[in-house]
Structure formats: structure tokens, C-alpha cells
Design an enzyme around this catalytic site. Structure first.
Site, PDB file in Angstrom:
ATOM      1  N   ASN A  52      17.721 -18.351 -42.077  1.00  0.00           N
ATOM      2  CA  ASN A  52      18.428 -17.564 -43.093  1.00  0.00           C
ATOM      3  C   ASN A  52      17.527 -16.547 -43.777  1.00  0.00           C
ATOM      4  O   ASN A  52      18.023 -15.546 -44.289  1.00  0.00           O
ATOM      5  CB  ASN A  52      19.021 -18.532 -44.131  1.00  0.00           C
ATOM      6  CG  ASN A  52      19.461 -17.819 -45.385  1.00  0.00           C
ATOM      7  OD1 ASN A  52      20.500 -17.164 -45.395  1.00  0.00           O
ATOM      8  ND2 ASN A  52      18.657 -17.889 -46.441  1.00  0.00           N
ATOM      9  N   ALA A  53      16.220 -16.788 -43.795  1.00  0.00           N
ATOM     10  CA  ALA A  53      15.320 -15.936 -44.583  1.00  0.00           C
ATOM     11  C   ALA A  53      15.448 -14.479 -44.165  1.00  0.00           C
ATOM     12  O   ALA A  53      15.414 -14.161 -42.974  1.00  0.00           O
ATOM     13  CB  ALA A  53      13.872 -16.397 -44.393  1.00  0.00           C
ATOM     14  N   THR A  55      15.291  -6.984 -47.467  1.00  0.00           N
ATOM     15  CA  THR A  55      15.643  -5.575 -47.227  1.00  0.00           C
ATOM     16  C   THR A  55      14.508  -4.687 -47.723  1.00  0.00           C
ATOM     17  O   THR A  55      13.819  -5.030 -48.697  1.00  0.00           O
ATOM     18  CB  THR A  55      16.926  -5.160 -47.978  1.00  0.00           C
ATOM     19  OG1 THR A  55      16.779  -5.487 -49.360  1.00  0.00           O
ATOM     20  CG2 THR A  55      18.152  -5.840 -47.423  1.00  0.00           C
ATOM     21  N   GLN A  59      19.449   1.603 -43.541  1.00  0.00           N
ATOM     22  CA  GLN A  59      18.966   0.289 -43.075  1.00  0.00           C
ATOM     23  C   GLN A  59      18.673   0.291 -41.565  1.00  0.00           C
ATOM     24  O   GLN A  59      19.045  -0.642 -40.861  1.00  0.00           O
ATOM     25  CB  GLN A  59      20.020  -0.784 -43.352  1.00  0.00           C
ATOM     26  CG  GLN A  59      20.185  -1.142 -44.817  1.00  0.00           C
ATOM     27  CD  GLN A  59      20.888  -2.475 -44.985  1.00  0.00           C
ATOM     28  OE1 GLN A  59      21.963  -2.687 -44.445  1.00  0.00           O
ATOM     29  NE2 GLN A  59      20.284  -3.382 -45.727  1.00  0.00           N
ATOM     30  N   TYR A  87      16.678  -2.923 -40.992  1.00  0.00           N
ATOM     31  CA  TYR A  87      17.473  -4.156 -41.181  1.00  0.00           C
ATOM     32  C   TYR A  87      18.542  -4.278 -40.083  1.00  0.00           C
ATOM     33  O   TYR A  87      18.736  -5.351 -39.501  1.00  0.00           O
ATOM     34  CB  TYR A  87      18.108  -4.075 -42.565  1.00  0.00           C
ATOM     35  CG  TYR A  87      18.849  -5.292 -43.054  1.00  0.00           C
ATOM     36  CD1 TYR A  87      18.197  -6.303 -43.753  1.00  0.00           C
ATOM     37  CD2 TYR A  87      20.226  -5.419 -42.865  1.00  0.00           C
ATOM     38  CE1 TYR A  87      18.901  -7.402 -44.248  1.00  0.00           C
ATOM     39  CE2 TYR A  87      20.927  -6.510 -43.357  1.00  0.00           C
ATOM     40  CZ  TYR A  87      20.256  -7.500 -44.046  1.00  0.00           C
ATOM     41  OH  TYR A  87      20.949  -8.587 -44.535  1.00  0.00           O
ATOM     42  N   LYS A  92      18.717  -7.348 -37.450  1.00  0.00           N
ATOM     43  CA  LYS A  92      19.900  -8.229 -37.459  1.00  0.00           C
ATOM     44  C   LYS A  92      20.664  -8.143 -36.132  1.00  0.00           C
ATOM     45  O   LYS A  92      21.254  -9.138 -35.691  1.00  0.00           O
ATOM     46  CB  LYS A  92      20.807  -7.885 -38.637  1.00  0.00           C
ATOM     47  CG  LYS A  92      20.173  -8.185 -40.007  1.00  0.00           C
ATOM     48  CD  LYS A  92      19.984  -9.680 -40.235  1.00  0.00           C
ATOM     49  CE  LYS A  92      19.582 -10.017 -41.651  1.00  0.00           C
ATOM     50  NZ  LYS A  92      19.454 -11.467 -41.891  1.00  0.00           N
ATOM     51  N   GLY A 142      29.395 -10.490 -44.364  1.00  0.00           N
ATOM     52  CA  GLY A 142      29.538  -9.156 -44.928  1.00  0.00           C
ATOM     53  C   GLY A 142      28.775  -9.107 -46.240  1.00  0.00           C
ATOM     54  O   GLY A 142      27.743  -9.767 -46.400  1.00  0.00           O
TER      55      GLY A 142
HETATM   56  N1  CAA Z   1      27.504   3.330 -48.179  1.00  0.00           N
HETATM   57  C1  CAA Z   1      27.948   4.581 -48.466  1.00  0.00           C
HETATM   58  N2  CAA Z   1      27.135   5.597 -48.800  1.00  0.00           N
HETATM   59  C2  CAA Z   1      25.829   5.343 -48.858  1.00  0.00           C
HETATM   60  C3  CAA Z   1      25.284   4.071 -48.574  1.00  0.00           C
HETATM   61  C4  CAA Z   1      26.187   3.035 -48.234  1.00  0.00           C
HETATM   62  N3  CAA Z   1      25.776   1.798 -47.982  1.00  0.00           N
HETATM   63  N4  CAA Z   1      23.940   4.128 -48.707  1.00  0.00           N
HETATM   64  C5  CAA Z   1      23.664   5.397 -49.058  1.00  0.00           C
HETATM   65  N5  CAA Z   1      24.792   6.136 -49.174  1.00  0.00           N
HETATM   66  C6  CAA Z   1      24.927   7.534 -49.557  1.00  0.00           C
HETATM   67  C7  CAA Z   1      24.722   7.739 -51.054  1.00  0.00           C
HETATM   68  O1  CAA Z   1      25.907   7.472 -51.781  1.00  0.00           O
HETATM   69  C8  CAA Z   1      24.326   9.203 -51.112  1.00  0.00           C
HETATM   70  O2  CAA Z   1      25.476   9.983 -50.974  1.00  0.00           O
HETATM   71  P1  CAA Z   1      25.634  11.371 -51.804  1.00  0.00           P
HETATM   72  O3  CAA Z   1      24.469  12.208 -51.390  1.00  0.00           O
HETATM   73  O4  CAA Z   1      26.965  11.866 -51.404  1.00  0.00           O
HETATM   74  O5  CAA Z   1      25.553  10.952 -53.259  1.00  0.00           O
HETATM   75  C9  CAA Z   1      23.502   9.370 -49.836  1.00  0.00           C
HETATM   76  O6  CAA Z   1      23.858   8.275 -48.969  1.00  0.00           O
HETATM   77  C10 CAA Z   1      22.020   9.276 -50.105  1.00  0.00           C
HETATM   78  O7  CAA Z   1      21.782   8.098 -50.869  1.00  0.00           O
HETATM   79  P2  CAA Z   1      20.840   8.107 -52.146  1.00  0.00           P
HETATM   80  O8  CAA Z   1      21.091   9.319 -53.020  1.00  0.00           O
HETATM   81  O9  CAA Z   1      20.960   6.754 -52.794  1.00  0.00           O
HETATM   82  O10 CAA Z   1      19.425   8.330 -51.436  1.00  0.00           O
HETATM   83  P3  CAA Z   1      18.076   7.649 -51.806  1.00  0.00           P
HETATM   84  O11 CAA Z   1      17.061   8.203 -50.835  1.00  0.00           O
HETATM   85  O12 CAA Z   1      17.821   7.744 -53.275  1.00  0.00           O
HETATM   86  O13 CAA Z   1      18.318   6.084 -51.495  1.00  0.00           O
HETATM   87  C11 CAA Z   1      18.924   4.218 -50.170  1.00  0.00           C
HETATM   88  C12 CAA Z   1      18.648   5.714 -50.183  1.00  0.00           C
HETATM   89  C13 CAA Z   1      17.657   3.439 -50.575  1.00  0.00           C
HETATM   90  C14 CAA Z   1      19.271   3.863 -48.720  1.00  0.00           C
HETATM   91  C15 CAA Z   1      20.073   3.843 -51.155  1.00  0.00           C
HETATM   92  O14 CAA Z   1      21.164   4.743 -50.975  1.00  0.00           O
HETATM   93  C16 CAA Z   1      20.585   2.455 -50.891  1.00  0.00           C
HETATM   94  O15 CAA Z   1      19.978   1.479 -51.306  1.00  0.00           O
HETATM   95  N6  CAA Z   1      21.746   2.381 -50.213  1.00  0.00           N
HETATM   96  C17 CAA Z   1      22.357   1.094 -49.868  1.00  0.00           C
HETATM   97  C18 CAA Z   1      22.071   0.743 -48.428  1.00  0.00           C
HETATM   98  C19 CAA Z   1      22.822  -0.511 -48.144  1.00  0.00           C
HETATM   99  O16 CAA Z   1      24.007  -0.501 -47.931  1.00  0.00           O
HETATM  100  N7  CAA Z   1      22.103  -1.647 -48.141  1.00  0.00           N
HETATM  101  C20 CAA Z   1      22.728  -2.923 -47.985  1.00  0.00           C
HETATM  102  C21 CAA Z   1      21.961  -3.941 -48.780  1.00  0.00           C
HETATM  103  S1  CAA Z   1      22.781  -5.505 -48.860  1.00  0.00           S
HETATM  104  C22 CAA Z   1      22.406  -6.232 -47.416  1.00  0.00           C
HETATM  105  O17 CAA Z   1      21.663  -5.748 -46.604  1.00  0.00           O
HETATM  106  C23 CAA Z   1      23.063  -7.547 -47.160  1.00  0.00           C
HETATM  107  C24 CAA Z   1      23.885  -7.496 -45.951  1.00  0.00           C
HETATM  108  O18 CAA Z   1      23.475  -8.012 -44.911  1.00  0.00           O
HETATM  109  C25 CAA Z   1      25.235  -6.900 -45.999  1.00  0.00           C
END
Ligand code: CAA
Length: 240
Positions: free
Chosen positions: A82-83, A86, A144, A147, A151, A178
Site C-alpha cells: 500500500n505504501a 506523490t 503525475q 505516479y 501505478k 479513485g
Molecule cells: N485536474 C484538472 N486540472 C488540473 C489537474 C487535475 N488533476 N492538475 C492540474 N490541473 C490544471 C490546473 O487547474 C491549471 O489549470 P489552469 O491553468 O486552467 O488554471 C493547470 O493544470 C496548471 O496547474 P497549476 O496552475 O496548479 O500548475 P502548478 O505548476 O502550480 O502545479 C501541479 C502543478 C503540482 C501538478 C498541481 O496542479 C497539482 O497538484 N495538481 C493535482 C494533480 C493531481 O491530480 N494529483 C493527484 C493527487 S491524489 C493521488 O495521487 C491519489 C490517487 O491515487 C488518486
């Protein structure tokens, strides 16, 4: 005799729910963790589940840690990989470190933990290997690349190993959660998180216990015909 289960990343988030659900189902549970001593101590105090500290990214540490668990509880019959971590970043900004840390923990960690346990499972003619992948290993996720690659690798790992384990009574399955309401998901920027929740047909984040129930099911003796399968639990966000 109660079977022994080892859960990596088992003191927080989804892992903690898995440890508790397996304990409640009658298993002797060991919960591994890598960093957060305070959370692990609080978890042990609250649940009575013993925690063991090592990094799944380090093969030698896994060998030593597993030996300690087995000396305390007996041979590991259920392994839950599970570990996971991100290090999200758009690819044009992703560093080599962000890439390697995620691959080393989320993909190599599954190798490092399963490999030392595999021979014993083969000899005893029973085993359950359950790896927690992600919806993002199935569909890919912007921000990601690391990631999603790791995965997706966990899914391929499972499909190959299931074929090797079948004759030895070992099932190997992967669960793809999810978005679940854990620290990992709460670390996503709020605006992005809201846009993600809007894409989930059931209209909410999942709960750790909902993933833990999938693990208990796959771990059971009665699930012996299920191997090589990918179980998606994502509120309908991605249907394969
Ligand atoms: N869904 C939709 N849009 C996304 C997105 C997502 N998951 N991730 C980034 N975007 C979009 C942002 O909304 C932004 O859009 P706009 O320019 O229209 O505003 C664009 O991509 C750029 O994003 P940032 O302005 O945030 O850019 P940044 O360089 O500052 O950060 C990032 C980039 C670190 C990837 C940040 O956007 C982020 O953390 N995004 C989330 C990524 C994500 O979904 N991670 C999942 C984590 S949970 C997990 O991993 C568990 C699992 O198994 C499901």
C-alpha cells in the site's frame, strides 16, 4: 490459526483502514511505516496494531523488516503493498528526484516487499499479494507522469505475478482506488480538488474503509479463484 498480514504504509490513510479491517477480520496484523513516528505511535496506541519502521524503497531494509515481523508474528501470508507517495509536478518542471522517489517507493517498493516473501509463500502453497495502485495508473493524470507510470507498473506486475503464483496457491491482485479522502488528496490544490470531485458520478470522495473492504475480500481464503484481477473502486470516475 489466525493468518499473518503485513500492510506497508499501514499506519496512515488508506493503509491504516486496511490494517484495522484486517485485524477486525481476525488477522494478526503488522503495519509498516516509513517516516511519521508520531502518527505510528498514535495508531498503535489506538488500535493495538504493532508498527514497524523501514522504507519500502530500500530492498535490504525490507528483508530485515520482514524478518522481524516474521519473528514476532509468523510467516507473512497476506502482503498488502500500500505504501505510496506523490511528488506532483507538470512534466516540464519535474526533477529527476521527483521521478525517482515515486518510482522507487510506488513501483520498486512492490518488488522489494514481494520478492523476499514470495519464496516462503510458494513453499507453504498459500499467499495473498494485494497491491494498491490508483485510478491514475489506469487513466493517467496530468501533473503525475511519475505516479501514473509507477501505478501502471503495479498493474503489470500483478498480472505477470498472478500467472506465476497460481499453481502455488498464491493469488495476486491489484486495487485501483479513485480519489479517497486522505491527506494525499487533501494536499491537492483546492480548486483542482473541486474539479476532480465534479468528475466523480457518486458525487463525493471515497472513504479509506471502502478500499479496506476490497482488501479483506481479496485476502480471504474464499477468494482463491480471483487472481490477476484489477478491482476499481472510484465512484464511477473511470470505468474500464
Ligand atoms: N485536474 C484538472 N486540472 C488540473 C489537474 C487535475 N488533476 N492538475 C492540474 N490541473 C490544471 C490546473 O487547474 C491549471 O489549470 P489552469 O491553468 O486552467 O488554471 C493547470 O493544470 C496548471 O496547474 P497549476 O496552475 O496548479 O500548475 P502548478 O505548476 O502550480 O502545479 C501541479 C502543478 C503540482 C501538478 C498541481 O496542479 C497539482 O497538484 N495538481 C493535482 C494533480 C493531481 O491530480 N494529483 C493527484 C493527487 S491524489 C493521488 O495521487 C491519489 C490517487 O491515487 C488518486
Amino acid at each position: 490459526m489466525a493468518r499473518v498480514a503485513l500492510v506497508t504504509g499501514g499506519s496512515r490513510g488508506i493503509g491504516a483502514a486496511i490494517s484495522v479491517a484486517l485485524r477486525d477480520a481476525g488477522y494478526k496484523v503488522a503495519a509498516n511505516y516509513a517516516g511519521n513516528d508520531e502518527a505510528a505511535a498514535a495508531f498503535s496506541k489506538e488500535t493495538g496494531i504493532k508498527t514497524y519502521k523501514w522504507s519500502v524503497a530500500d530492498y535490504d531494509a525490507c528483508v530485515a523488516g520482514i524478518a522481524k515481523v516474521e519473528a514476532d508474528l509468523g510467516p507473512v501470508e497476506v502482503l498488502v503493498n500500500n505504501a505510496g507517495i506523490t511528488r506532483d509536478a507538470m512534466f516540464h518542471r519535474m526533477t529527476r528526484e521527483q521521478w525517482s522517489e515515486v518510482i522507487n517507493t510506488n513501483l520498486n517498493g512492490a518488488f522489494n516487499m514481494t520478492h523476499p516473501i514470495w519464496t516462503g509463500m510458494r513453499e507453504r502453497k498459500f499467499g495473498r499479494v494485494i497491491t494498491i495502485s490508483s485510478i491514475n495508473g489506469q487513466k493517467g493524470q496530468m501533473g503525475q507522469a511519475n505516479y501514473s507510470a509507477a501505478k501502471a507498473g503495479d498493474i503489470g506486475f500483478t498480472k505477470a505475478l498472478a500467472q506465476e503464483g497460481a499453481k502455488a496457491g498464491i493469488t495476486v491482485n491489484v486495487i485501483c482506488p479513485g480519489y479517497i479522502g486522505t491527506d494525499m488528496v487533501m494536499a491537492v490544490p483546492e480548486k483542482v480538488r473541486e474539479s476532480i470531485i465534479a468528475q466523480i458520478p457518486v458525487g463525493r470522495l471515497g472513504e479509506p474503509a471502502e478500499i479496506a473492504r476490497c482488501v479483506v475480500f481479496l485476502a480471504s481464503d474464499e477468494a482463491g479463484f480471483i487472481t490477476g484481477s484489477t478491482l476499481s473502486a472510484n465512484g464511477g470516475q473511470y470505468i474500464v
